[in-house]
Design a protein around this motif. Structure first.
Motif, PDB file in Angstrom:
ATOM      1  N   GLU A 129       0.835  -1.202   0.000  1.00  0.00           N
ATOM      2  CA  GLU A 129       0.000   0.000   0.000  1.00  0.00           C
ATOM      3  C   GLU A 129       0.868   1.249   0.000  1.00  0.00           C
ATOM      4  O   GLU A 129       0.641   2.178  -0.790  1.00  0.00           O
ATOM      5  CB  GLU A 129      -0.915   0.002   1.222  1.00  0.00           C
ATOM      6  CG  GLU A 129      -1.803   1.239   1.316  1.00  0.00           C
ATOM      7  CD  GLU A 129      -2.551   1.312   2.626  1.00  0.00           C
ATOM      8  OE1 GLU A 129      -2.443   2.368   3.299  1.00  0.00           O
ATOM      9  OE2 GLU A 129      -3.235   0.333   2.978  1.00  0.00           O
ATOM     10  N   GLN A 173      -8.547   4.750  -1.991  1.00  0.00           N
ATOM     11  CA  GLN A 173      -9.264   3.620  -1.404  1.00  0.00           C
ATOM     12  C   GLN A 173      -9.111   2.365  -2.267  1.00  0.00           C
ATOM     13  O   GLN A 173      -9.018   1.245  -1.751  1.00  0.00           O
ATOM     14  CB  GLN A 173     -10.746   3.962  -1.227  1.00  0.00           C
ATOM     15  CG  GLN A 173     -11.022   5.011  -0.164  1.00  0.00           C
ATOM     16  CD  GLN A 173     -10.479   4.602   1.196  1.00  0.00           C
ATOM     17  OE1 GLN A 173     -10.645   3.460   1.643  1.00  0.00           O
ATOM     18  NE2 GLN A 173      -9.823   5.547   1.867  1.00  0.00           N
ATOM     19  N   LYS A 228      -5.844   0.885  -1.422  1.00  0.00           N
ATOM     20  CA  LYS A 228      -5.917   0.166  -0.146  1.00  0.00           C
ATOM     21  C   LYS A 228      -6.501  -1.233  -0.344  1.00  0.00           C
ATOM     22  O   LYS A 228      -5.984  -2.219   0.205  1.00  0.00           O
ATOM     23  CB  LYS A 228      -6.774   0.961   0.856  1.00  0.00           C
ATOM     24  CG  LYS A 228      -6.082   2.177   1.467  1.00  0.00           C
ATOM     25  CD  LYS A 228      -7.028   2.883   2.416  1.00  0.00           C
ATOM     26  CE  LYS A 228      -6.348   4.067   3.102  1.00  0.00           C
ATOM     27  NZ  LYS A 228      -5.342   3.604   4.094  1.00  0.00           N
TER      28      LYS A 228
END
Length: 768
Positions: free
Chosen positions: A661, A679, A682
């Protein structure tokens, strides 16, 4: 028994040869073929755009065009009919078979209509097909086997072609099995039978690279080839695997031959064990027949002018027939003996078609085929049968002797023949093609009629040829992508290495940090950062280099902590002693702490036009370091304890996914990317990280210490909970693939960078 069977089949092959020869010598042979072409031509529809070009495989637009113009059904029906006719030996004109072909055609069409990319042959597609049938274990097994084969095959053997042949045979055996499934078997029985079909196909397919290709290649000495052939022949004659002795092989060949012997022994024992007892002798007989026929062909020399027509064609008939008859011993057919007869007689058509396609290569390699021998000696001897006439004699035999008065058989066979000639013309070019046709001319009127049919008829494409072209294209593209991936990895890694080292003196933390940073490191995370920053967001070097150094310093620090005696107590890392073994525990702890702070300093020195983005970057980095420490803490307290799958995934998130990440998130923050994209990163990192960790766990029980840079088995010795210890090997592989597929879905939402597509494949296929 095998020798008697060979002699009986040899007699049958000679009789078939003389039948075909007698047809050619009939006064009306060529005129009958010419009339047959005329009838075929009259029956053809003149509505087809020709896409089926050998040098330019048709794309998705080809099938879309067929669907839009209402021709997809007839295209698939013709193709599937031919497969049933050629590969399964069925009478496709029967009412039962017509219904079955229509059913399969509809099923294939529905499958194709659901796909955005038709038959991509990506391993994700194959895995999902296996999953649908609960055949994940067989899928993993085949993948491991193919990877192993590629690792041991020498450069003299075409690895790509070996893979294609094996997968083609696996598909063929599965097709046989599906056709012979009786009624609606239970799910468990269906799975068992298909699993056996996959393994049977693999083990049978293995004989091509590990027997034929080895004996054909310029790899072994003449003496070694004789020894190897003797081993194969005696194994088939006795039904027992003979041992091999190191003294029979050159030192540089022994390790390879030993590995081949082990794989072939395993294959032979499995193929025998999965057959009905009453069929085992038939298997040995057909296998011996195939090998002996191959040997007869291999022994021929193009500079020997004394072979007879019978010499040339008998072995070709035998090997082309027996390669399919072997499958019959694995699965008895539900229909009558005409299936075996069709397979025996039609094999020659396929072999002569393949030999014509490979003519140029065979001439270069001085291989003896009916075509190369005819071209070489046609002006010295006038007794040779024209191989192109023999090819058409097989077609004549099936159209006028086996299936007389059945235009659907006639049109299908001639469609295939015309399609093959069109592809040959496209590949060779018009001039060379016409030169060959002139060399193989046996009747002027027939050649003129054939030329018109080849030039005019467009409605002759076949789906299996489309699949073959797509498969070969995919394999080539995949191999090229792998090369580009490896090249990119090396290029970026080399550039990164230049910037990681510190100006260090003896006895300093910089020296200890240098020791940990250097070595056999993959640099996966900084490479990911570099490529995302440069190719995803075009960030300048004064942004990229601090990010790259920062992510590697953070990662190396985590490894130092992970290796400590209080954690994994690892003696090796990156192919050398771990830091605490080289120096001492205190130095290792201080060096890890020092590197985490140096990572923050690198970011703080970035000259960013937006101070808030820089502060966000530093805040993210420090949070990541905190999470890294939390992960180490969780890992420490997990030792000796049994974790649940959820707890282990959480631990993997801390230990591995966070690094992935951060490798992507830092460039995104520096570039001011949207929250939605962050997001996505992630989610991608979570799935990719867990897949990566599962692969690490699998390598810890199967890996090579030389490739890993450390001794495998450390998790077991330290009683660490792993995905393998919780789930077992097979279930862990399934879990890895599920996370891999989920990561691929998230990757599709990010900037399209080919490197990352290959990276995902690397995560689960790597050997270190």
């Amino acid at each position: 028994m095998e020798k008697e069977y060979f002699q009986a089949k040899q007699k049958q092959a000679k009789a078939y040869f003389h039948t075909l020869q007698a047809q050619i010598q009939q006064d009306n042979f060529a005129s009958t073929l010419t009339e047959t072409l005329s009838q075929y031509q009259q029956n053809k529809k003149k509505t087809w755009v020709h896409f089926d070009k050998g040098g330019n495989p048709p794309s998705r637009s080809f099938l879309s065009y067929l669907a839009k113009t209402g021709q997809l059904d007839s295209y698939l029906h013709r193709s599937i009919s031919y497969i049933y006719f050629r590969d399964l030996g069925r009478d496709i004109t029967s009412h039962t078979m017509q219904n079955r072909i229509a059913e399969v055609t509809e099923s294939v069409k529905n499958y194709l209509n659901k796909k955005d990319q038709i038959v991509p042959f990506h391993m994700t597609e194959l895995y999902q097909m296996a999953k649908k049938e609960s055949l994940e274990e067989a899928f993993f097994w085949v993948m491991d086997k193919l990877q192993y084969i590629s690792s041991i095959l020498p450069e003299q053997v075409n690895k790509q072609e070996a893979r294609r042949k094996i997968m083609k045979i696996i598909a063929g055996v599965i097709m046989h099995e599906l056709e012979e499934l009786d009624g609606e078997p239970s799910k468990s029985l269906r799975r068992q039978l298909l699993d056996q079909a996959i393994r049977t196909g693999y083990y049978y397919g293995l004989t091509y690279p590990f027997i034929d290709d080895i004996l054909d290649a310029d790899l072994l000495t003449v003496s070694e080839k004789k020894t190897f052939a003797y081993f194969i022949k005696q194994t088939l004659l006795t039904g027992e695997v003979l041992p091999v002795k190191a003294s029979d092989w050159q030192d540089n060949h022994w390790q390879f031959i030993s590995a081949v012997h082990q794989e072939l022994s395993e294959a032979f024992q499995y193929l025998q064990s999965c057959q009905p007892a009453e069929n085992r002798q038939l298997f040995l007989e057909n296998a011996y027949l195939f090998f002996e026929a191959q040997e007869l062909d291999r022994e021929k020399q193009l500079d020997n002018p004394d072979y007879t027509n019978e010499d040339l064609y008998t072995s070709v008939i035998l090997k082309s027939a027996s390669s399919r008859l072997i499958i019959r011993s694995f699965k008895p057919f539900s229909e009558g003996d005409h299936i075996e007869s069709n397979m025996f007689h039609y094999g020659l058509y396929n072999q002569l078609a393949d030999d014509l396609t490979d003519l140029e290569e065979d001439l270069v390699n001085k291989n003896v085929t009916p075509y190369t021998y005819f071209i070489t000696y046609q002006h010295q001897r006038n007794d040779f049968i024209n191989p192109f006439a023999m090819y058409w004699s097989v077609i004549y035999y099936f159209i006028h002797q086996v299936y007389p008065g059945k235009p659907e058989i006639r049109d299908m066979i001639l469609d295939r023949a015309v399609n093959g000639l069109k592809r040959l013309k496209e590949r060779l070019g018009k001039e060379r093609y016409q030169e060959l046709m002139q060399q193989f001319s046996f009747d002027t009127d027939f050649e003129k009629a054939l030329e018109k049919v080849v030039n005019r008829n467009q409605h002759v494409a076949f789906f299996d040829k489309w699949i073959r072209d797509q498969f070969l294209t995919t394999l080539k593209q995949k191999e090229e992508s792998k090369k580009q991936f490896r090249t990119k990895m090396k290029e970026v890694k080399d550039q990164i290495e230049e910037h990681l080292r510190f100006e260090s003196g003896m006895g300093t933390l910089e020296e200890a940090a240098d020791y940990s940073l250097l070595g056999n490191a993959k640099r996966l995370r900084p490479i990911m950062t570099w490529i995302m920053a440069k190719e995803g967001y075009n960030l300048p070097d004064h942004f990229v280099l601090p990010l790259v150094k920062s992510i590697e310093y953070m990662h190396t620090a985590s490894l130092i902590f992970d290796d400590l005696p209080s954690q994994d107590n690892a003696p090796e890392r990156r192919g050398k002693q771990t830091l605490h073994e080289k120096y001492n525990h205190a130095t290792a702890e201080l060096t890890g702490l020092w590197l985490t702070q140096r990572a923050v300093e690198e970011q703080a020195n970035i000259e960013h036009q937006d101070p808030s983005s820089l502060l966000e970057l530093i805040a993210y980095s420090t949070r990541t370091t905190q999470h890294m420490c939390q992960g180490q803490y969780v890992d420490l307290h997990a030792k000796g304890k049994s974790l649940t799958l959820e707890e282990l995934e959480e631990l993997s998130m801390y230990k591995t996914a966070l690094g992935f990440e951060a490798a992507w998130m830092m460039p995104l923050i520096a570039a001011g990317a949207s929250e939605e994209r962050k997001q996505t990163v992630k989610r991608f990192a979570r799935h990719a990280g867990i897949a990566f960790q599962i692969k690490d766990d699998l390598l810890d029980i199967t890996g090579d210490s030389k490739l890993l840079g450390k001794q495998p088995g450390s998790d077991y010795r330290n009683q660490n909970t792993t995905f393998v210890s919780i789930l077992g090997r097979e279930a862990a592989q399934k879990e890895m693939w599920e996370h891999y597929l989920a990561a691929r879905q998230e990757l599709a939402q990010l900037p399209e960078i080919p490197f990352f597509d290959q990276l995902l494949d690397y995560l689960i296929l790597r050997d270190r």
